[in-house]
Design an enzyme around this catalytic site. Structure first.
Site, PDB file in Angstrom:
ATOM      1  N   ARG A  13      -2.100 -13.069  24.779  1.00 57.11           N
ATOM      2  CA  ARG A  13      -2.165 -11.912  25.686  1.00 57.11           C
ATOM      3  C   ARG A  13      -2.996 -12.232  26.925  1.00 57.11           C
ATOM      4  O   ARG A  13      -4.189 -12.522  26.838  1.00 57.11           O
ATOM      5  CB  ARG A  13      -2.801 -10.743  24.930  1.00 57.11           C
ATOM      6  N   GLN A  30      -7.721  -2.503  17.375  1.00 55.54           N
ATOM      7  CA  GLN A  30      -8.569  -2.458  18.565  1.00 55.54           C
ATOM      8  C   GLN A  30      -8.240  -3.585  19.538  1.00 55.54           C
ATOM      9  O   GLN A  30      -8.158  -3.361  20.750  1.00 55.54           O
ATOM     10  CB  GLN A  30     -10.042  -2.530  18.140  1.00 55.54           C
ATOM     11  N   GLU A  60      -7.362   4.480  -8.072  1.00 52.81           N
ATOM     12  CA  GLU A  60      -7.836   3.563  -9.122  1.00 52.81           C
ATOM     13  C   GLU A  60      -9.327   3.273  -9.015  1.00 52.81           C
ATOM     14  O   GLU A  60      -9.774   2.169  -9.289  1.00 52.81           O
ATOM     15  CB  GLU A  60      -7.003   2.283  -9.138  1.00 52.81           C
ATOM     16  N   ILE A 106       0.740  11.701  -8.353  1.00 54.84           N
ATOM     17  CA  ILE A 106       1.307  10.700  -9.253  1.00 54.84           C
ATOM     18  C   ILE A 106       2.396   9.932  -8.517  1.00 54.84           C
ATOM     19  O   ILE A 106       3.395  10.512  -8.079  1.00 54.84           O
ATOM     20  CB  ILE A 106       1.891  11.364 -10.518  1.00 54.84           C
ATOM     21  N   SER A 120     -11.587  11.537  -9.818  1.00 54.66           N
ATOM     22  CA  SER A 120     -12.606  10.545 -10.126  1.00 54.66           C
ATOM     23  C   SER A 120     -13.200  10.761 -11.515  1.00 54.66           C
ATOM     24  O   SER A 120     -13.617   9.813 -12.171  1.00 54.66           O
ATOM     25  CB  SER A 120     -13.728  10.603  -9.077  1.00 54.66           C
TER      26      SER A 120
END
Length: 410
Positions: free
Chosen positions: A258, A327, A354, A150, A124
């Site tokens: 379902r 879930q 990033e 990397i 960071s």
């Protein structure tokens, strides 16, 4: 900024990209070896013209590319993004000779790139990087140290490498180099990660680099890094939005069919309201990503704040949406090979690389307070005005001052 919507041509292009990813790229991705660069997949991206598109695409085009591919094949999305991340410094800052040597190879999918910024002790806080560039007395340098986490390492054909050329100078003492993989003293090894990407280390044991390898100017490499990350940060959000949309689509299809308690899962208010929340958050993240990309393309000076907001919201949203989709699916989603099992592993890393979530919040806050200090009626006399102005400078894209950045490649 006006309300945002895609034009019909962009909508059609995104649909074509999703179809290409599902029909052509996903089968190649499935044949790849986990944790290794999938060169047939990279070659296919080149043959389809998608890698060449990276070099003339604006931020919005890049976001549409990444979001669309991510919905159908995260491996293809990641392979494309890494080619862009590793090669953009060459395209933007390279010499004519460097561009002629590498850009056609990358565009064709024959050369694999890496963006080598992160180190064991500098993630960071990228301005703290310590890879040492020691003058060799002949106008060049010898690189000593290690890069870690990397992407495409150690298999990449070349890497954009950031090294410390002036000690004690923070971000002002960093230089960017283009380092081909065949340089003596360059090594590395693969890392075994939660999501089996091609990720590894690069070790530098006196690797020689010269003036012909510079990307930009000596001690100005932080500008190269920030220029690249400012372009790619909104598109990390687009990758996240693509994963969120894939998870949302799977959750809607599953809950609509379902059987449960004499009906289907979607009949349960707790489930349907969860789906509504997932859809709303995904759309909000998408619009913020598009707005940030459009701001970049239009030269908006507020790009750092907008980009940070877009990445923050999109990656956190994707984590929520994928988890919620797992879930409502139940145990089936945790089975190896299930789409959501795959997304559950893929979605975690973008909150770190990033610019970690915490870094994005720091950038946003600094930008807000800097703007307040600049525009407040008594800004010149406010006790914190100087501090806020310093914070503004710390987020400048030219890299003249340090700003916290997480630089683990995507």
């Amino acid at each position: 900024m006006p309300a945002f919507s895609l034009d019909p041509g962009q909508i059609t292009w995104c649909a074509e990209l999703r179809a290409l990813a599902a029909d052509h790229l996903a089968p190649l991705a499935a044949k790849g070896e986990p944790g290794r660069v999938n060169r047939p997949l990279v070659a296919a991206l080149g043959e389809l013209g998608l890698l060449a598109r990276l070099f003339d695409a604006g931020a919005l085009d890049l976001c549409l590319l990444r979001e669309s591919l991510a919905q159908a094949c995260t491996e293809a999305e990641t392979a494309l993004a890494l080619q862009g991340l590793g090669t953009h410094p060459v395209a933007a800052f390279g010499t004519d000779a460097q561009r002629a040597r590498w850009l056609p190879e990358v565009a064709a999918g024959r050369a694999v790139a890496a963006f080598a910024l992160s180190e064991p002790g500098a993630g960071s806080d990228a301005a703290a990087l310590a890879l040492d560039a020691v003058p060799d007395g002949r106008g060049g340098w010898r690189l000593h140290g290690e890069k870690r986490w990397i992407s495409n390492a150690p298999e990449a054909d070349f890497a954009t490498v950031f090294a410390r050329t002036t000690r004690g100078a923070g971000s002002r003492g960093v230089t960017a180099f283009l380092v081909p993989a065949d340089r003596p003293g360059l090594g590395g090894e693969a890392l075994d990660m939660l999501s089996p990407h091609a990720l590894g280390t690069l070790t530098f044991d006196g690797v020689p680099v010269g003036a012909e390898d510079l990307l930009g100017e000596p001690d100005r490499g932080f500008r190269v890094a920030m220029h690249t990350l400012n372009l790619f940060r909104p598109s990390v959000g687009a990758f996240a939005v693509g994963m969120a949309q894939a998870a949302l689509d799977a959750a809607v299809a599953h809950t609509a069919a379902r059987p449960a308690f004499g009906g289907v899962l979607a009949d349960l208010q707790a489930v349907s309201h969860r789906i509504a929340e997932m859809a709303t958050r995904t759309e909000a993240a998408r619009l913020l990503v598009y707005a940030a990309a459009t701001a970049y393309d239009s030269g908006d000076p507020d790009v750092p704040r907008r980009s940070a907001m877009a990445k923050l919201l999109a990656t956190e949203t994707a984590q929520y949406v994928v988890d919620a989709a797992v879930q409502v699916h139940g145990a089936a989603a945790l089975q190896r090979g299930h789409l959501l099992e795959h997304l559950y592993r893929e979605v975690r890393a973008p909150r770190i690389y990033e610019g970690a979530t915490e870094v994005q919040r720091a950038i946003i806050a600094k930008e807000l307070y800097a703007s307040h200090a600049t525009h407040a009626p008594d800004a010149a006399h406010a006790p914190d005005a100087a501090h806020a102005t310093d914070a503004r400078h710390a987020s400048r894209a030219d890299g003249t001052d340090a700003r916290p950045e997480s630089t683990v490649s995507a």
